[in-house]
Motif scaffolding. Structure first.
Motif, PDB file in Angstrom:
ATOM      1  N   GLN A 284      24.407   3.299  -7.581  1.00 37.32           N
ATOM      2  CA  GLN A 284      25.842   3.534  -7.708  1.00 37.32           C
ATOM      3  C   GLN A 284      26.170   4.585  -8.770  1.00 37.32           C
ATOM      4  OE1 GLN A 284      28.242  -0.118  -8.056  1.00 37.32           O
ATOM      5  NE2 GLN A 284      28.870   0.447  -5.988  1.00 37.32           N
ATOM      6  N   THR A 285      25.253   4.841  -9.669  1.00 38.09           N
ATOM      7  CA  THR A 285      25.492   5.848 -10.697  1.00 38.09           C
ATOM      8  C   THR A 285      25.458   7.250 -10.115  1.00 38.09           C
ATOM      9  OG1 THR A 285      24.424   4.344 -12.275  1.00 38.09           O
ATOM     10  CG2 THR A 285      24.780   6.617 -12.997  1.00 38.09           C
ATOM     11  N   THR A 286      24.574   7.485  -9.132  1.00 36.10           N
ATOM     12  CA  THR A 286      24.437   8.812  -8.518  1.00 36.10           C
ATOM     13  C   THR A 286      24.913   8.844  -7.073  1.00 36.10           C
ATOM     14  OG1 THR A 286      22.175   8.328  -7.787  1.00 36.10           O
ATOM     15  CG2 THR A 286      22.447   9.311  -9.982  1.00 36.10           C
ATOM     16  N   ASN A 287      25.283   7.659  -6.515  1.00 41.69           N
ATOM     17  CA  ASN A 287      25.685   7.535  -5.109  1.00 41.69           C
ATOM     18  C   ASN A 287      24.555   7.888  -4.139  1.00 41.69           C
ATOM     19  OD1 ASN A 287      28.381   6.683  -5.575  1.00 41.69           O
ATOM     20  ND2 ASN A 287      28.981   8.805  -6.001  1.00 41.69           N
ATOM     21  N   LEU A 288      23.306   7.799  -4.595  1.00 41.13           N
ATOM     22  CA  LEU A 288      22.156   8.059  -3.734  1.00 41.13           C
ATOM     23  C   LEU A 288      21.764   6.776  -3.014  1.00 41.13           C
ATOM     24  CD1 LEU A 288      19.890  10.067  -2.853  1.00 41.13           C
ATOM     25  CD2 LEU A 288      18.544   9.194  -4.774  1.00 41.13           C
ATOM     26  N   VAL A 289      21.614   6.842  -1.676  1.00 44.62           N
ATOM     27  CA  VAL A 289      21.253   5.683  -0.864  1.00 44.62           C
ATOM     28  C   VAL A 289      19.834   5.874  -0.339  1.00 44.62           C
ATOM     29  CG1 VAL A 289      21.814   4.270   1.141  1.00 44.62           C
ATOM     30  CG2 VAL A 289      23.657   5.349  -0.183  1.00 44.62           C
ATOM     31  N   ASP A 290      18.965   4.927  -0.621  1.00 43.91           N
ATOM     32  CA  ASP A 290      17.594   4.941  -0.115  1.00 43.91           C
ATOM     33  C   ASP A 290      17.447   3.902   0.982  1.00 43.91           C
ATOM     34  OD1 ASP A 290      16.317   6.942  -1.653  1.00 43.91           O
ATOM     35  OD2 ASP A 290      16.194   5.588  -3.363  1.00 43.91           O
ATOM     36  N   LYS A 291      16.935   4.335   2.146  1.00 44.24           N
ATOM     37  CA  LYS A 291      16.622   3.396   3.218  1.00 44.24           C
ATOM     38  C   LYS A 291      15.148   3.033   3.110  1.00 44.24           C
ATOM     39  CE  LYS A 291      16.896   2.515   8.171  1.00 44.24           C
ATOM     40  NZ  LYS A 291      17.318   3.017   9.507  1.00 44.24           N
TER      41      LYS A 291
ATOM     42  N   TYR B  60       9.021  -3.844   1.704  1.00 44.76           N
ATOM     43  CA  TYR B  60       9.857  -2.702   2.059  1.00 44.76           C
ATOM     44  C   TYR B  60       9.887  -1.748   0.864  1.00 44.76           C
ATOM     45  CZ  TYR B  60      11.480  -5.385   6.100  1.00 44.76           C
ATOM     46  OH  TYR B  60      11.537  -6.091   7.282  1.00 44.76           O
ATOM     47  N   THR B  61       9.738  -0.441   1.150  1.00 47.58           N
ATOM     48  CA  THR B  61       9.718   0.540   0.073  1.00 47.58           C
ATOM     49  C   THR B  61      10.274   1.870   0.579  1.00 47.58           C
ATOM     50  OG1 THR B  61       8.313   1.541  -1.639  1.00 47.58           O
ATOM     51  CG2 THR B  61       7.362   1.320   0.562  1.00 47.58           C
ATOM     52  N   VAL B  62      10.300   2.891  -0.270  1.00 41.16           N
ATOM     53  CA  VAL B  62      10.795   4.211   0.111  1.00 41.16           C
ATOM     54  C   VAL B  62       9.641   5.201   0.112  1.00 41.16           C
ATOM     55  CG1 VAL B  62      13.115   3.788  -0.763  1.00 41.16           C
ATOM     56  CG2 VAL B  62      11.409   4.772  -2.271  1.00 41.16           C
ATOM     57  N   ARG B  63       9.807   6.295   0.832  1.00 41.85           N
ATOM     58  CA  ARG B  63       8.750   7.295   0.957  1.00 41.85           C
ATOM     59  C   ARG B  63       8.799   8.336  -0.160  1.00 41.85           C
ATOM     60  NH1 ARG B  63       6.278   6.801   5.868  1.00 41.85           N
ATOM     61  NH2 ARG B  63       7.428   5.691   7.505  1.00 41.85           N
ATOM     62  N   ASN B  64       9.986   8.653  -0.624  1.00 38.73           N
ATOM     63  CA  ASN B  64      10.122   9.675  -1.661  1.00 38.73           C
ATOM     64  C   ASN B  64      11.462   9.481  -2.366  1.00 38.73           C
ATOM     65  OD1 ASN B  64      12.105  10.894   0.123  1.00 38.73           O
ATOM     66  ND2 ASN B  64      10.394  11.803   1.250  1.00 38.73           N
ATOM     67  N   GLY B  65      11.746  10.371  -3.306  1.00 48.35           N
ATOM     68  CA  GLY B  65      12.998  10.277  -4.041  1.00 48.35           C
ATOM     69  C   GLY B  65      12.753  10.304  -5.531  1.00 48.35           C
ATOM     70  N   PRO B  66      13.817  10.255  -6.312  1.00 49.08           N
ATOM     71  CA  PRO B  66      13.690  10.369  -7.770  1.00 49.08           C
ATOM     72  C   PRO B  66      13.195   9.100  -8.456  1.00 49.08           C
ATOM     73  CG  PRO B  66      15.983  10.043  -7.158  1.00 49.08           C
ATOM     74  CD  PRO B  66      15.223  10.167  -5.874  1.00 49.08           C
ATOM     75  N   GLY B  67      13.121   7.981  -7.740  1.00 52.39           N
ATOM     76  CA  GLY B  67      12.749   6.725  -8.387  1.00 52.39           C
ATOM     77  C   GLY B  67      13.937   6.121  -9.112  1.00 52.39           C
TER      78      GLY B  67
ATOM     79  N   ALA C 239      16.643   4.003 -15.948  1.00 50.60           N
ATOM     80  CA  ALA C 239      17.263   3.075 -16.887  1.00 50.60           C
ATOM     81  C   ALA C 239      18.744   3.387 -17.030  1.00 50.60           C
ATOM     82  CB  ALA C 239      16.575   3.151 -18.241  1.00 50.60           C
ATOM     83  N   GLY C 240      19.568   2.341 -17.130  1.00 50.14           N
ATOM     84  CA  GLY C 240      21.007   2.496 -17.277  1.00 50.14           C
ATOM     85  C   GLY C 240      21.757   2.630 -15.972  1.00 50.14           C
ATOM     86  N   HIS C 241      21.060   2.798 -14.856  1.00 50.79           N
ATOM     87  CA  HIS C 241      21.722   2.950 -13.560  1.00 50.79           C
ATOM     88  C   HIS C 241      21.940   1.579 -12.906  1.00 50.79           C
ATOM     89  CE1 HIS C 241      20.875   7.475 -12.725  1.00 50.79           C
ATOM     90  NE2 HIS C 241      21.034   7.247 -14.016  1.00 50.79           N
ATOM     91  N   HIS C 242      23.034   1.503 -12.123  1.00 51.30           N
ATOM     92  CA  HIS C 242      23.394   0.263 -11.429  1.00 51.30           C
ATOM     93  C   HIS C 242      23.019   0.392  -9.960  1.00 51.30           C
ATOM     94  CE1 HIS C 242      25.531  -3.532 -10.978  1.00 51.30           C
ATOM     95  NE2 HIS C 242      26.072  -3.054  -9.873  1.00 51.30           N
ATOM     96  N   TYR C 243      22.355  -0.643  -9.425  1.00 56.85           N
ATOM     97  CA  TYR C 243      21.834  -0.594  -8.055  1.00 56.85           C
ATOM     98  C   TYR C 243      22.357  -1.774  -7.241  1.00 56.85           C
ATOM     99  CZ  TYR C 243      18.574   2.883  -9.856  1.00 56.85           C
ATOM    100  OH  TYR C 243      18.027   4.006 -10.425  1.00 56.85           O
ATOM    101  N   ILE C 244      22.605  -1.507  -5.952  1.00 59.02           N
ATOM    102  CA  ILE C 244      23.035  -2.537  -5.014  1.00 59.02           C
ATOM    103  C   ILE C 244      22.050  -2.561  -3.845  1.00 59.02           C
ATOM    104  CG2 ILE C 244      24.816  -3.266  -3.384  1.00 59.02           C
ATOM    105  CD1 ILE C 244      26.901  -2.166  -5.220  1.00 59.02           C
TER     106      ILE C 244
END
Length: 280
Positions: A79-86, A105-112, A115-120
């Motif tokens: 939610q901090t960057t609005n990036l959605v990982d499927k 379940y995991t992701v193939r790539n991305g920034p990882g 700290a300090g970021h909120h995730y849903i």
């Protein structure tokens, strides 16, 4: 003798009349989605484990296996960057006390994760929507380490008790756990957490032990973890359950922060390494 015989006969008849075979009707059990996902900055891409819960009274299932969910749709939104990982279904070998191979379940790539970021987390399984959220805490820095020790002459090793002193991050509830020097948690059981409740922003102390340490001079690496409240309570309950044995053990209610399911969606972050130099 005749009276005694009649008495014995009546006693047996009475006992026989008190015996009755009954069948208990157990209530229908609806399995729930169980979630385990811990976010760790710098610890690789997130892994989410999904399976179905089982009734304690399900004697018909003798497989003893985990009922893995392999057909869910899973996303994690930063939610901090609005990036959605499927997330996609994968499998691999894990360092775990229960199994060496697992589905997750995991992701193939991305920034990882950061700290300090909120995730849903959002899980869609057979039309059920399961959600959870967490904020990855900030790391703390170990200010200093003190210790006591005793020598075991039979083994030739030293046994240590270490005290980590650090300053709590103010403004938010935090939980902390200390790692044994020169070790890592992996998927081992967590056994000790402290909270900053009533001590926000103050210097705190947490203790850990290390046994069978070589004789000085020696340098040890010390680290601790800042842990979300949901993860701390969940892991502490799992440890309590693990320690409960026998048919007379009290049931353990395991804390959950999963909406529409069971389990934990939490996070932790490691502190910078503190070097403990023991000269003599």
């Amino acid at each position: 003798m005749r009276v005694a015989g009649i008495f014995i006969f009546l006693s047996c008849l009475l006992l026989a009349s008190c015996q009755q075979n009954i069948t208990l009707e157990l209530p229908k059990y609806n399995p729930q989605v169980c979630v385990y996902c811990i976010l760790v900055p710098g610890g690789g891409y997130p892994k989410m484990f999904l399976n179905l819960s089982q009734s304690y009274y399900n004697y018909g299932d003798t497989s003893g296996g985990v009922r893995v969910i392999k057909n869910a749709t899973v996303t994690i939104t930063d939610q901090t960057t609005n990036l959605v990982d499927k997330l996609f279904l994968d499998s691999g070998y894990l360092n775990s006390p229960d199994t060496n191979m697992a589905w997750f379940y995991t992701v193939r790539n991305g920034p990882g994760t950061q700290a300090g970021h909120h995730y849903i987390a959002n899980i869609n399984y057979n039309g059920q929507i399961i959600t959870a959220e967490t904020t990855i805490p900030q790391a703390v820095k170990i200010d200093t380490v003190t210790y006591e020790r005793n020598f075991n002459p039979s083994s030739g090793w030293w046994n240590y008790t270490f005290h980590y002193l650090f300053h709590d991050i103010s403004g938010e509830p935090n939980y902390y756990t200390a790692l044994q020097p020169n070790s890592y948690t992996g998927n081992n059981f967590y056994t000790n957490f402290i909270s900053d409740a009533g001590q926000d922003g103050q210097q705190l102390e947490i203790t850990t032990t290390a046994n069978a340490v070589a004789s000085p001079p020696i340098t040890l690496n010390a680290q601790m973890e800042t842990v979300t409240e949901a993860m701390a309570k969940y892991e502490a309950d799992v440890w309590t359950q693990h320690q409960s044995h026998g048919p007379l053990s009290a049931p353990v209610v395991i804390e959950s922060n999963i909406n529409g399911g069971l389990g934990v969606f939490g996070a932790y972050v490691n502190s910078p390494t503190y070097l403990i130099k023991i000269i003599k």
